[in-house]
Design a protein around this motif. Structure first.
Motif, PDB file in Angstrom:
ATOM      1  N   ILE A 295       0.865  -1.343   0.063  1.00 44.12           N
ATOM      2  CA  ILE A 295       0.091   0.033  -0.133  1.00 44.12           C
ATOM      3  C   ILE A 295       0.766   1.177   0.060  1.00 44.12           C
ATOM      4  O   ILE A 295       0.700   2.152  -0.931  1.00 44.12           O
ATOM      5  N   VAL A 296       1.833   1.301   0.930  1.00 44.27           N
ATOM      6  CA  VAL A 296       2.592   2.708   1.103  1.00 44.27           C
ATOM      7  C   VAL A 296       3.282   2.718  -0.156  1.00 44.27           C
ATOM      8  O   VAL A 296       3.339   4.102  -0.771  1.00 44.27           O
ATOM      9  N   VAL A 297       4.168   1.747  -0.625  1.00 43.40           N
ATOM     10  CA  VAL A 297       5.120   1.948  -1.815  1.00 43.40           C
ATOM     11  C   VAL A 297       4.237   2.057  -2.967  1.00 43.40           C
ATOM     12  O   VAL A 297       4.405   3.033  -3.869  1.00 43.40           O
ATOM     13  N   GLY A 298       3.169   1.483  -3.182  1.00 42.36           N
ATOM     14  CA  GLY A 298       2.275   1.529  -4.234  1.00 42.36           C
ATOM     15  C   GLY A 298       1.811   2.911  -4.487  1.00 42.36           C
ATOM     16  O   GLY A 298       1.399   3.521  -5.500  1.00 42.36           O
ATOM     17  N   GLU A 299       1.176   3.457  -3.610  1.00 37.79           N
ATOM     18  CA  GLU A 299       0.807   4.850  -3.529  1.00 37.79           C
ATOM     19  C   GLU A 299       1.790   5.831  -3.927  1.00 37.79           C
ATOM     20  O   GLU A 299       1.644   6.627  -4.445  1.00 37.79           O
ATOM     21  N   TRP A 300       2.893   5.632  -3.119  1.00 35.84           N
ATOM     22  CA  TRP A 300       4.167   6.573  -3.419  1.00 35.84           C
ATOM     23  C   TRP A 300       4.312   6.430  -4.873  1.00 35.84           C
ATOM     24  O   TRP A 300       4.937   7.512  -5.433  1.00 35.84           O
ATOM     25  N   MET A 301       4.376   5.267  -5.434  1.00 42.78           N
ATOM     26  CA  MET A 301       5.000   5.139  -6.987  1.00 42.78           C
ATOM     27  C   MET A 301       3.844   5.398  -7.900  1.00 42.78           C
ATOM     28  O   MET A 301       4.001   5.295  -9.026  1.00 42.78           O
ATOM     29  N   GLN A 302       2.620   5.675  -7.169  1.00 36.63           N
ATOM     30  CA  GLN A 302       1.543   6.127  -8.108  1.00 36.63           C
ATOM     31  C   GLN A 302       0.961   4.938  -8.761  1.00 36.63           C
ATOM     32  O   GLN A 302       0.305   4.948  -9.881  1.00 36.63           O
ATOM     33  N   TRP A 303       1.124   3.770  -8.353  1.00 30.79           N
ATOM     34  CA  TRP A 303       0.741   2.396  -9.021  1.00 30.79           C
ATOM     35  C   TRP A 303      -0.876   2.287  -8.335  1.00 30.79           C
ATOM     36  O   TRP A 303      -1.567   1.654  -9.019  1.00 30.79           O
ATOM     37  N   ILE A 304      -1.133   2.615  -7.103  1.00 25.88           N
ATOM     38  CA  ILE A 304      -2.449   2.462  -6.541  1.00 25.88           C
ATOM     39  C   ILE A 304      -3.111   3.998  -6.195  1.00 25.88           C
ATOM     40  O   ILE A 304      -2.115   4.714  -5.831  1.00 25.88           O
ATOM     41  N   PRO A 305      -4.014   4.209  -6.685  1.00 27.81           N
ATOM     42  CA  PRO A 305      -4.461   5.606  -6.676  1.00 27.81           C
ATOM     43  C   PRO A 305      -4.766   5.696  -5.066  1.00 27.81           C
ATOM     44  O   PRO A 305      -5.017   4.899  -4.170  1.00 27.81           O
ATOM     45  N   ARG A 306      -4.367   7.060  -4.751  1.00 25.52           N
ATOM     46  CA  ARG A 306      -4.627   7.355  -3.230  1.00 25.52           C
ATOM     47  C   ARG A 306      -6.004   7.779  -2.989  1.00 25.52           C
ATOM     48  O   ARG A 306      -6.804   8.267  -3.884  1.00 25.52           O
ATOM     49  N   ASN A 307      -6.501   7.237  -1.873  1.00 27.88           N
ATOM     50  CA  ASN A 307      -7.859   7.186  -1.389  1.00 27.88           C
ATOM     51  C   ASN A 307      -7.746   8.114  -0.120  1.00 27.88           C
ATOM     52  O   ASN A 307      -7.435   7.612   0.854  1.00 27.88           O
TER      53      ASN A 307
END
Length: 169
Positions: free
Chosen positions: A94-106
């Motif tokens: 979650i943390v890295v995915g959001e930081w790398m913008q692979w996961i949209p921030r919610n």
């Protein structure tokens, strides 16, 4: 929430035949697999819930620790460490995915800080979540300690009875 309630109902149904201590040995392998599976599913559900309530900024992130504690109590040391690593990997995703913008921030308004500094909702959310976590951890750990003390008391009584029988001989 509905999925969590449904799958916990299924788990209760699966472990119900093993309520008696004498039956636990018979189903130890099955119960062990159920414990491993439920912890992994709990991590998955927790990860989804955390993403919905702020991702890496969510106050619910600390619930990974609660699952690691439960795994430590229910499983062997090696399994507990493995589950702790699994939980850490989910958190890292979650943390890295959001930081790398692979996961949209919610970032739902009121659940995490981000709006006005005067907004009380994130403060109340954090206080509620950590209060709930503290109460849950305390409830679980005191229950375990009580069961251990009760087991120790029963062993002491059994030991005294055996000593009395030995003295009568």
């Amino acid at each position: 929430g509905i999925f969590l309630a449904f799958y916990n109902s299924v788990i209760i149904f699966l472990v119900r035949p093993y309520r008696e201590p004498s039956q636990v040995e018979r189903g130890f392998r099955r119960l062990s697999w159920i414990a491993h599976g439920t912890i992994v599913i709990d991590y998955l559900v927790l990860t989804c819930a955390i993403w919905l309530v702020g991702g890496g900024s969510s106050p619910f992130v600390a619930f990974y620790l609660l699952h690691a504690l439960l795994a430590s109590i229910l499983l062997s040391r090696r399994s507990a460490y493995a589950h702790a690593v699994i939980g850490y990997l989910f958190l890292s995703a979650i943390v890295v995915g959001e930081w790398m913008q692979w996961i949209p921030r919610n970032r739902p308004v009121g659940a995490v800080f981000g709006g006005s500094d005067q907004d009380i909702r994130p403060v109340l959310t954090i206080l509620f979540v950590y209060g709930l976590l503290t109460a849950t951890a305390t409830y679980l750990m005191t229950g375990i300690a009580l069961a251990l003390r009760d087991g120790e008391r029963r062993l002491r009584l059994a030991s005294e009875e055996l000593e009395n029988l030995a003295n009568l001989r």
